[in-house]
Scaffold this motif. Sequence first.
Motif, PDB file in Angstrom:
ATOM      1  N   UNK A 172      -5.328   4.219  -6.000  1.00 26.70           N
ATOM      2  CA  UNK A 172      -4.866   5.544  -6.549  1.00 26.70           C
ATOM      3  C   UNK A 172      -3.330   5.751  -6.471  1.00 26.70           C
ATOM      4  N   UNK A 173      -2.881   6.660  -7.200  1.00 24.50           N
ATOM      5  CA  UNK A 173      -1.468   6.843  -7.303  1.00 24.50           C
ATOM      6  C   UNK A 173      -1.320   8.392  -7.284  1.00 24.50           C
ATOM      7  N   UNK A 174      -0.103   8.906  -7.018  1.00 23.87           N
ATOM      8  CA  UNK A 174       0.130  10.158  -6.711  1.00 23.87           C
ATOM      9  C   UNK A 174      -0.102  10.995  -8.152  1.00 23.87           C
ATOM     10  N   UNK A 175      -0.682  12.016  -8.070  1.00 28.02           N
ATOM     11  CA  UNK A 175      -0.594  12.910  -9.560  1.00 28.02           C
ATOM     12  C   UNK A 175      -1.054  14.324  -9.265  1.00 28.02           C
ATOM     13  N   UNK A 176      -1.545  15.080 -10.043  1.00 25.28           N
ATOM     14  CA  UNK A 176      -1.730  16.444 -10.069  1.00 25.28           C
ATOM     15  C   UNK A 176      -2.374  16.839  -8.669  1.00 25.28           C
ATOM     16  N   UNK A 217       0.754  -1.234  -0.136  1.00 25.53           N
ATOM     17  CA  UNK A 217      -0.127   0.166  -0.129  1.00 25.53           C
ATOM     18  C   UNK A 217       0.923   1.276   0.008  1.00 25.53           C
ATOM     19  N   UNK A 218       1.912   1.357   0.663  1.00 22.32           N
ATOM     20  CA  UNK A 218       2.755   2.441   0.964  1.00 22.32           C
ATOM     21  C   UNK A 218       3.972   2.549   0.131  1.00 22.32           C
ATOM     22  N   UNK A 219       4.707   1.473   0.191  1.00 20.84           N
ATOM     23  CA  UNK A 219       6.336   1.681  -0.132  1.00 20.84           C
ATOM     24  C   UNK A 219       6.273   1.474  -1.709  1.00 20.84           C
ATOM     25  N   UNK A 246       4.640   4.297  -3.991  1.00 21.57           N
ATOM     26  CA  UNK A 246       5.519   5.504  -3.826  1.00 21.57           C
ATOM     27  C   UNK A 246       6.946   5.398  -4.325  1.00 21.57           C
ATOM     28  N   UNK A 247       7.468   4.134  -4.351  1.00 24.97           N
ATOM     29  CA  UNK A 247       8.717   4.113  -5.188  1.00 24.97           C
ATOM     30  C   UNK A 247       8.474   4.014  -6.745  1.00 24.97           C
ATOM     31  N   UNK A 248       7.633   3.405  -7.189  1.00 19.60           N
ATOM     32  CA  UNK A 248       7.213   3.491  -8.551  1.00 19.60           C
ATOM     33  C   UNK A 248       6.967   4.827  -8.876  1.00 19.60           C
TER      34      UNK A 248
END
Length: 355
Positions: free
Chosen positions: A271-275, A19-21, A24-26
């Motif tokens: 969900x993944x980091x974005x704008x 869930x976290x690592x 966020x690494x990718x």
Amino acid sequence: MTGTPLRVGLIGYGLAGSVFHAPLIAATEGLALDTVVTSNPERQEQARAEFPDVRVAGTPEELFDRADALDLIVIASPNKTHVPLATTALKAGLPVVVDKPVAGTAAEARELAALAEERGLLLSVFQNRRWDNDFLTLRKLVEDGALGEVWRFESRFERWRPRPKGGWRESGDPAEIGGLLYDLGSHVVDQALVLFGPVTEVYAEAVVRRAGAETDDDTFIALTHASGVRSHLYVSSTTAQLGPRFRVLGSRAGYVKHGLDPQEAALREGLRPGPAWGAEPEALWGRIGAGQSPLTGGGDPVPTLRGDYPAYYAAVAAALAGDGPNPVTALEAASALDVLEAARRSAHEKVTVTL
């Protein structure tokens, strides 16, 4: 950041790893998730489905056999494995990120820090909640003097889980380093130290409330900081009505914030980091004011800064490239473990512990 991405080996693909690592690494420029280590066949298939190009290994030994092909090891396995795995990785010449708590004792954390220093390697601790939206907002309010002189910091990380879930996190075996004191307590203590500095006295109450529970599930920690601030920290699985995440009282004003940072929930949902990452609706903003209750409209709304978990691994990548400091050092984590060990002693002996 330019050039070939650093190849990351991730040990553990349970909650922390998957869930976290891994996400966020990718999502971090300059890092590439190369290998995931898990012995669980279902988690192996999950890793392959979520990251089709990743290698999967069944044991850490398989990973360390390829040490020369890797640039960073991330340890997201059960707490009791953190020290031996980090030691092996550092002795293999690899920088390391370790999930919190980095170790079971402050002494072990300092030994790891000394080994990393001796080898000239990065050793960083994943204290992701330094990048929670509410914490970033509160830190700015404190630094800007918006509250005046801070007198009391109340921090709550509460849940309603009336039945134990089981697993190592709720094990009563001391070797597992389970229980809320070392789990959620690692977060709230770290945040208090970042905001208000070293601690001189610790008082704690750690209770086992639920039928079948083996370790603390309702814990309170009171800290006296050298700065004079008093921190009251609550971590619980037995809270039927949740309190504010933060209530901070100062000589000029107070700040009250309800609700948890949305990033964990977003990552759990895939969900993944974005704008728009880490943004919070206005309805959840905290309020600042004096002499009134925010629940009846008192005070002024404070726009919540965006949460930014991706900033942690961006800082790790920069540190490895020689472009910035270690975002969370093992010595900082050791200071938090000093407090957690004192809290455990205080709760057991029913005394206030002086540091």
